[in-house]
Design a protein around this motif. Structure first.
Motif: not given
Ligand code: PEP
Length: 252
Positions: A43-61
Motif C-alpha cells: 500500500v502506498v500513502c501519497p499526499p492527498a493532492t496525488l490521491l486521485a491521480q494515483a487512483a487512476w494509475k493503480i486501477k485494476g491492479g
C-alpha cells in the motif's frame, strides 16, 4: 511472517511528492502486478493532492492506495480538512490515523484519533492506527504502558482484521536511523497482540501489527521476522520504489 495473516507493507510519503513522483507509483504497481513485491499487501500513502491521480494509475491492479489523515466529520465547515468519504471518493482504501507527527505537531489526542478511525470505518476505509512511545518514555520504562493507553483510547469499537491495522512506531525511531532491539520489538508487539485479543476477542488475533521507524532494505528482514510483526509502515524508504520493494521483498 510468523502467523497465518497476510503481511502488510505500507509506505507513508508524508508531505513529499509532486505529480512527477507518480512514476514511483507506476513502478510499484508494475512490481505488485508482476508478483515482485512478494506475498505482502502493498500500500502506498501519497499526499492527498496525488490521491486521485494515483487512483487512476493503480486501477485494476494489486497495489493499494491510502491517505495520511482524515477529519472525524464527513463534511462541514472545516477549512482545509479532508473527510474520510472524500478520501474514499478519491480512490483511497486505507487511511493512516494518529501518526506521531500529527499527535505531536497537531496536538492530536487519543480521543480524536479514535474519532478519525471511526470515521474511516464508516466511510469503508481501513484505518492504520499509529501508536508509539517517546525516547524519554522508553528510558523510564513506560513504553508498554504508554502504548497500551494510546491503543485503549484510539482503537475504534467494532474494529476487525479487514478494517483495522495497528502500527507500532517508536517516536524516537522515526526518521532517525535508530531502531529498537529485536527483544524490545517482540515484547511490545506481544503486549499489543494481548491487548487486541482483550479488546476484540477472537478477531484480535488476526489484526495486523506493523512495526514502523527507520525500516530500510538492510534491516527489513530482521525486523519483519520478529514474532507478531505482521508488516511495516515505512516513511523515508518508501519514496523510491526500488527501496520500498526491497523492503517488501523480505516476504518473498
Ligand atoms: C513513518 O513516518 O511512519 C516512518 C516510519 O518513517 P521512517 O521510516 O522514515 O522512520
Amino acid at each position: 511472517m510468523t502467523r497465518d495473516v497476510r503481511p502488510f507493507v505500507a509506505g507513508n510519503w508524508k508531505m513529499n511528492g509532486l505529480s512527477g513522483s507518480l512514476v514511483e507509483i507506476e513502478a510499484l504497481r508494475r512490481a505488485a502486478d508482476a508478483g515482485e513485491a512478494g506475498v505482502a499487501e502493498l500500500v502506498v500513502c501519497p499526499p492527498a493532492t496525488l490521491l486521485a491521480q494515483a487512483a487512476w494509475k493503480i486501477k485494476g491492479g494489486k497495489l493499494g492506495l491510502g491517505a495520511q489523515d482524515c477529519h472525524p466529520e464527513a463534511s462541514g465547515a472545516f477549512t482545509g480538512d479532508i473527510s474520510a468519504p472524500m478520501l474514499k471518493d478519491a480512490g483511497a482504501a486505507y487511511v493512516i490515523v494518529g501518526h506521531s507527527e500529527r499527535r505531536t505537531l497537531h496536538h492530536e489526542t487519543d480521543a480524536l484519533v479514535r474519532a478519525k478511525a471511526e470515521a474511516a470505518l464508516r466511510a469503508g476505509l481501513t484505518a492504520i492506527v499509529c501508536v508509539g512511545e517517546t525516547r524519554a518514555e522508553r528510558e523510564t520504562g513506560e513504553a508498554i504502558a504508554v502504548v497500551t493507553r494510546q491503543l485503549k483510547g484510539s482503537l475504534p469499537p467494532g474494529g476487525a482484521p479487514e478494517t483495522v491495522v495497528v502500527a507500532y512506531e517508536p517516536v524516537w525511531a522515526i526518521g532517525t536511523g535508530l531502531t529498537p532491539t529485536a527483544i524490545d520489538v517482540a515484547e511490545m508487539h506481544g503486549a499489543i497482540r494481548a491487548l487486541l485479543d482483550d479488546i476484540y476477542g477472537d478477531s484480535g488475533a488476526k489484526i495486523r501489527i506493523l512495526y514502523g521507524g527507520s525500516v530500510k532494505p538492510a534491516n527489513a528482514k530482521e525486523l519483519l521476522g520478529i514474532d507478531n510483526v505482521d508488516g511495516a509502515l515505512v516513511g523515508g524508504a518508501s519514496l523510491q520504489a526500488t527501496d520500498f520493494l526491497a523492503i517488501a521483498a523480505a516476504y518473498r
